[in-house]
Design a protein around this motif. Structure first.
Motif, PDB file in Angstrom:
ATOM      1  N   ILE A   1       0.846  -1.212   0.000  1.00 54.04           N
ATOM      2  CA  ILE A   1       0.000   0.000   0.000  1.00 54.04           C
ATOM      3  C   ILE A   1       0.876   1.255   0.000  1.00 54.04           C
ATOM      4  CG2 ILE A   1      -1.637   1.354   1.375  1.00 54.04           C
ATOM      5  CD1 ILE A   1      -2.782  -1.364   2.398  1.00 54.04           C
ATOM      6  N   ALA A   2       1.896   1.260   0.870  1.00 49.48           N
ATOM      7  CA  ALA A   2       2.767   2.443   0.989  1.00 49.48           C
ATOM      8  C   ALA A   2       3.518   2.725  -0.304  1.00 49.48           C
ATOM      9  CB  ALA A   2       3.753   2.239   2.136  1.00 49.48           C
ATOM     10  N   ILE A   3       3.934   1.664  -0.999  1.00 50.89           N
ATOM     11  CA  ILE A   3       4.688   1.826  -2.250  1.00 50.89           C
ATOM     12  C   ILE A   3       3.755   2.166  -3.410  1.00 50.89           C
ATOM     13  CG2 ILE A   3       6.223   0.665  -3.912  1.00 50.89           C
ATOM     14  CD1 ILE A   3       7.184  -1.080  -1.523  1.00 50.89           C
ATOM     15  N   GLY A   4       2.514   1.648  -3.329  1.00 48.65           N
ATOM     16  CA  GLY A   4       1.563   1.867  -4.428  1.00 48.65           C
ATOM     17  C   GLY A   4       1.453   0.693  -5.370  1.00 48.65           C
ATOM     18  N   VAL A   5       1.777  -0.511  -4.887  1.00 49.84           N
ATOM     19  CA  VAL A   5       1.698  -1.722  -5.716  1.00 49.84           C
ATOM     20  C   VAL A   5       0.325  -2.364  -5.515  1.00 49.84           C
ATOM     21  CG1 VAL A   5       2.660  -4.029  -6.127  1.00 49.84           C
ATOM     22  CG2 VAL A   5       4.184  -2.133  -5.551  1.00 49.84           C
ATOM     23  N   PRO A   6      -0.452  -2.551  -6.583  1.00 48.81           N
ATOM     24  CA  PRO A   6      -1.752  -3.213  -6.440  1.00 48.81           C
ATOM     25  C   PRO A   6      -1.612  -4.615  -5.839  1.00 48.81           C
ATOM     26  CG  PRO A   6      -1.615  -2.140  -8.573  1.00 48.81           C
ATOM     27  CD  PRO A   6      -0.241  -2.062  -7.971  1.00 48.81           C
ATOM     28  N   VAL A   7      -2.588  -4.982  -5.026  1.00 48.16           N
ATOM     29  CA  VAL A   7      -2.571  -6.263  -4.318  1.00 48.16           C
ATOM     30  C   VAL A   7      -3.739  -7.121  -4.795  1.00 48.16           C
ATOM     31  CG1 VAL A   7      -2.756  -7.355  -2.023  1.00 48.16           C
ATOM     32  CG2 VAL A   7      -1.533  -5.183  -2.277  1.00 48.16           C
ATOM     33  N   ILE A   8      -3.479  -8.408  -4.995  1.00 47.07           N
ATOM     34  CA  ILE A   8      -4.546  -9.382  -5.208  1.00 47.07           C
ATOM     35  C   ILE A   8      -4.550 -10.257  -3.963  1.00 47.07           C
ATOM     36  CG2 ILE A   8      -5.366 -11.311  -6.615  1.00 47.07           C
ATOM     37  CD1 ILE A   8      -4.118  -9.933  -9.044  1.00 47.07           C
ATOM     38  N   ALA A   9      -5.696 -10.293  -3.262  1.00 52.68           N
ATOM     39  CA  ALA A   9      -5.709 -10.822  -1.904  1.00 52.68           C
ATOM     40  C   ALA A   9      -6.756 -11.904  -1.689  1.00 52.68           C
ATOM     41  CB  ALA A   9      -5.976  -9.672  -0.913  1.00 52.68           C
TER      42      ALA A   9
END
Length: 317
Positions: free
Chosen positions: A238-246
């Motif tokens: 989140i802090a870096i700005g990388v999308p997450v698939i969770a």
């Protein structure tokens, strides 16, 4: 004279377990707040003004011994995912630790739903913060997905690797897995998957800085866990700005938000594969994920965690 706080974490020095990272981060914040701090694996037996314990089950003995020696000195219990989503049901020590604690910290708000109502008045949500890290340019020749975390059952470590089998043949997705295999069987399985899937690479245990380098240049990060208290690697993404698939579990929803658009059913490698393909091939969907991640960035600010810790500790010590 400075007040002294001992932080107990069962994760050994030098490991990259989330509990150790949390303990060291709290130590830095408490030092900034002018407290003297020590990090130990179990209570040293030495006098201190307060005890902060990570893990209600594995730190139970430390909490119990400390409270018997210093009944009027506060204990802050930071609860882990295994505490909340596994051990609370079966291990009475977790409930006993919660009873003895003067304050209970959870790392994301969804955890509250799983805690006994009698303890709700003690509970504080403190989000894990991340120092600002610049996002790197992702590779152009392929679509890089990363999965980060030690290979152990709670992480469902091979769901992502298995999802690669369902990708379209023309997909340019590559998966890099980082984390130490916590059993010989997991090591064997990771090596076998490398041989059978050209899309998959297992890098094993890397230092934190190198791990963040891989994360910061990923197109997406996958978190496939069965249970999480609030994974620090999700906060880092989140802090870096990388999308997450969770995976669709409370620990991920608590950090990413109820309306986040990229949850898949736990353990469903085919659903994960479809979501990866959508992220790779549908620019509008990828943009939607990027915007949703950017919206959550505020919860990872170090100032917010510092303020939350200050308010909690100053009210007790």
């Amino acid at each position: 004279m400075k007040k002294h706080i001992e932080i107990v974490t069962p994760a050994a020095p030098g490991t990259l377990h989330g509990n150790r990272i949390t303990a060291l981060r709290w130590q830095k914040f408490l030092s900034r707040l002018k407290f003297q701090t020590t990090v130990t694996e179990k209570w040293s037996g030495k006098p201190c003004d307060a005890l902060i314990a990570l893990h209600g089950l594995r730190s139970h003995d430390s909490i119990n011994k400390f409270k018997k020696s210093y009944p009027h000195h506060p204990v802050i219990l930071i609860m882990t995912g295994t505490d909340i989503y596994r051990d609370l049901k079966d291990a009475p020590q977790v409930t006993k630790s919660m009873k003895m604690a003067d304050a209970i910290v959870i790392l994301q708000p969804s955890a509250m739903d799983s805690l006994p109502r009698q303890f709700h008045h003690k509970v504080r949500v403190i989000y894990q913060s991340v120092k600002s890290i610049t996002r790197k340019t992702p590779p152009k020749r392929h679509f890089l997905a990363s999965i980060i975390g030690h290979l152990r059952p709670e992480k469902d470590p091979f769901c992502a690797a298995e999802s690669l089998q369902s990708l379209p043949k023309n997909s340019k997705i590559k998966l890099v897995q980082l984390g130490e295999a916590m059993s010989p069987d997991f090591k064997k399985q990771a090596r076998a998957m490398e041989k059978t899937s050209p899309r998959y690479q297992w890098l094993g245990k890397l230092g934190h800085a190198k791990t963040l380098q891989w994360l910061s240049r990923s197109h997406v990060m996958i978190i496939s866990s069965i249970m999480e208290g609030g994974a620090h690697v999700v906060s880092e993404a989140i802090a870096i700005g990388v999308p997450v698939i969770a995976s669709d579990i409370p620990g991920n929803r608590g950090l990413l938000g109820e309306k986040y658009p990229a949850y898949y059913p736990v353990g469903d490698s085919k659903a994960l594969s479809k979501m990866l393909t959508q992220a790779e091939t549908n620019p509008a969907f990828y943009q939607k994920l990027s915007k949703a991640i950017a919206f959550r960035k505020k919860i990872t600010r170090p100032e917010l965690e510092l303020q939350s810790i200050q308010k909690l500790v100053k009210g007790l010590v």
